[in-house]
Design an enzyme around this catalytic site. Structure first.
Site, PDB file in Angstrom:
ATOM      1  CE  LYS A 249      11.774  20.265 -16.617  1.00  0.00           C
ATOM      2  NZ  LYS A 249      12.124  19.208 -17.592  1.00  0.00           N
ATOM      3  CG  ASP A 254       9.656  14.573 -14.860  1.00  0.00           C
ATOM      4  OD1 ASP A 254       8.454  14.317 -14.630  1.00  0.00           O
ATOM      5  OD2 ASP A 254      10.132  14.688 -15.998  1.00  0.00           O
ATOM      6  CE  LYS A 261      10.942  11.635 -16.457  1.00  0.00           C
ATOM      7  NZ  LYS A 261      11.306  11.878 -17.860  1.00  0.00           N
ATOM      8  CG  ASP A 331       8.109  12.322 -18.978  1.00  0.00           C
ATOM      9  OD1 ASP A 331       8.479  12.997 -17.998  1.00  0.00           O
ATOM     10  OD2 ASP A 331       8.869  11.547 -19.593  1.00  0.00           O
ATOM     11  CD  GLU A 333       8.136  17.518 -16.682  1.00  0.00           C
ATOM     12  OE1 GLU A 333       9.296  17.870 -16.429  1.00  0.00           O
ATOM     13  OE2 GLU A 333       7.882  16.564 -17.454  1.00  0.00           O
ATOM     14  NE  ARG A 335       7.383  20.067 -23.709  1.00  0.00           N
ATOM     15  CZ  ARG A 335       7.780  19.216 -24.652  1.00  0.00           C
ATOM     16  NH1 ARG A 335       7.121  19.151 -25.804  1.00  0.00           N
ATOM     17  NH2 ARG A 335       8.802  18.426 -24.456  1.00  0.00           N
TER      18      ARG A 335
END
Length: 488
Positions: A249, A254, A261, A331, A333, A335
């Site tokens: 990943k 992020d 977040k 959030d 994301e 996966r």
């Protein structure tokens, strides 16, 4: 810092003398015996791994000596000693030191672990520090090891390759997000591995759109930085299908997207590409030491941002596999990125063993803290192989369950699945999500390394900051299970 080997020392500014547990009496110290005994007694020094006593011997050619504990003399003890020695001397003002192994029974593997840990602990990322005080700058330039046993050269070649791979991983993890984004990640990695014999494949937005990689692209679409898929292929066993795929990943930053977040701690999300960073470092290590195995490393690279084009909670994405995903939380994301990367490597390379790595869930840090990575797998033998590699390298793993009960938690009433499963078992349902993209007959393991790629305290192999976690683990996993004897 450079680690070198020599048959004997011409001179030594600092002489380091390894001592096994309760082994000081067996050390030939000459006229310094009484001084060493007194200093050891005062410091309660028994040779425990990583402990040290400084001796200053008047009238001797080498006045400064260090008694360095290596514990029971196993590889782990030698590694701990190597890291501790570098930590002590790196900014001490000393420019060189010599470690004399001639009075020890260290094996080539133990010596290599010692040297590797010493080199790894010296890694720093001071690129952006323009006013670093002089006494905080690294001074130790050379660590010379003398008296190593026969066979150390080959063992050190492998450890040196791993050390170089870890340096790449830590560089990537440490870079700020305005410097490291999908395109520059590709540039830094390809530049670092140039000339090593790795085959490089890069997919841009157009190529991924044509392939139908709607899950990965759904994460990337909120950013002005376009996503990329980077693959490094190493054919160390000759032409043929990769024996194993390593999939990482690579969310270079992020924000959480629309499901943004909290501000506190968001700066840490520059290392949300730690899984891809570990894959890049592992592939460099394998190529550098010419591993006799066929391995492919795949990195899904995106930036998760909340602009007007970003994926919204409630949107449905179609993955490369054709399965549809109801996005309930943007959030969750990582996966989505892994779903398409895993599908791509299966369909284009026909791999039958996949290990993915991701800083995937905060729930994993709640469960394991910063001591173990989480392990999920559909195959007991594969899980055992990874666990053993983790124990051997100190990149430790702890296995968690998978079952149809958890799988039902991500069923969606309007799509094939949801991207989150509810309040409980967050790390498990994330793994169950990825498993839905693993084809029949493929062995798969998912490593949730959220608590492992960055550390707020020093360790054996690292100072505060990027740890390089995963490189040693993956290198050992490949070495023990996929290398082919006699391969070209």
């Amino acid at each position: 810092m450079q680690v070198t080997f020599a048959p004997a020392a011409d001179h030594a500014a600092i002489l380091v003398m390894p001592v096994e547990t309760d082994g000081l009496a067996r050390l030939d110290l000459g006229d310094a015996r009484s001084l060493a005994d007194a200093a050891a007694q005062a410091a309660r020094f028994t040779g425990e791994a990583g402990t040290m006593v400084d001796l200053f011997v008047p009238g001797e050619p080498v006045r400064h000596r260090i008694l360095l504990g290596v514990g029971a003399g196993d590889e782990a003890g030698w590694a701990k000693a190597g890291g501790a020695l570098t930590a002590r001397l790196l900014t001490s003002g000393a420019t060189e030191a010599t470690v004399d192994l001639s009075a020890t029974s260290a094996t080539p593997a133990a010596v290599a672990r010692f040297a590797g840990a010493a080199g790894q602990r010296a890694w720093r990322h001071d690129v952006y520090r323009t006013r670093l005080p002089e006494n905080q700058k690294p001074s130790l330039a050379t660590l010379t090891i003398v008296g190593a046993p026969n066979g150390t050269d080959a063992a050190w070649l492998a450890q040196s390759a791993v050390t170089d791979g870890m340096a790449l991983t830590r560089q990537l993890v440490s870079e700020p997000p305005n410097i490291l984004y999908p395109e520059s990640f590709v540039e830094q990695v390809t530049s670092s591995v140039e000339g090593l014999g790795l085959e490089v494949t890069v997919l841009d937005t157009a190529a991924m759109t044509e392939l139908g990689m709607g899950a990965l692209l759904g994460v990337a679409q909120g950013s002005s930085r376009p996503g990329r898929l980077l693959a490094l292929t190493w054919n160390g066993a000759g032409d043929g299908t990769p024996a194993v795929a390593l999939v990482g990943k690579g969310v270079t930053f992020d924000t959480g997207g629309i499901s943004i977040k909290p501000a506190a701690g968001m700066e840490d999300m520059k290392w949300d590409m730690g899984g891809a960073g570990a894959v890049a470092g592992a592939m460099k290590a394998l190529a550098s030491r010419k591993a006799k195995a066929n391995v492919i490393g795949v990195m899904g690279l995106v930036e998760n941002m909340p602009d007007g084009n970003a994926t919204r909670p409630g949107d449905i994405l179609t993955s490369m596999s054709g399965q549809t995903i109801e996005v309930l939380n943007t959030d969750a994301e990582g996966r989505l990125v892994l779903a398409d990367a895993v599908t791509w490597v299966q369909r284009t390379h026909g791999v039958k063993t996949i290990v993915d790595l991701a800083t995937l869930t905060g729930a994993m840090i709640v469960a394991l803290g910063n001591e173990h990575g989480g392990l999920f797998s559909n195959d007991d033998d594969l899980a055992a192989q990874l666990t053993a590699a983790g124990l051997a390298t100190d990149d430790k793993l702890w296995r968690f369950p998978l079952s149809p009960v958890y799988d039902k938690m991500i069923d969606s009433p309007i799509a094939d699945m949801k991207n989150i499963g509810g309040k409980g078992a967050g790390s498990i349902t994330a793994a169950q999500f990825i498993q839905r993209f693993v084809e029949e007959g493929v062995k798969w393991a998912h490593l949730d390394i959220a608590g492992m790629v960055w550390s707020d305290k020093p360790g054996v192999h690292h100072d505060k900051g990027a740890t390089g976690y995963g490189v040693r683990l993956l290198d050992r996993f490949v070495r023990d299970n996929f290398e082919v004897e006699g391969a070209a």
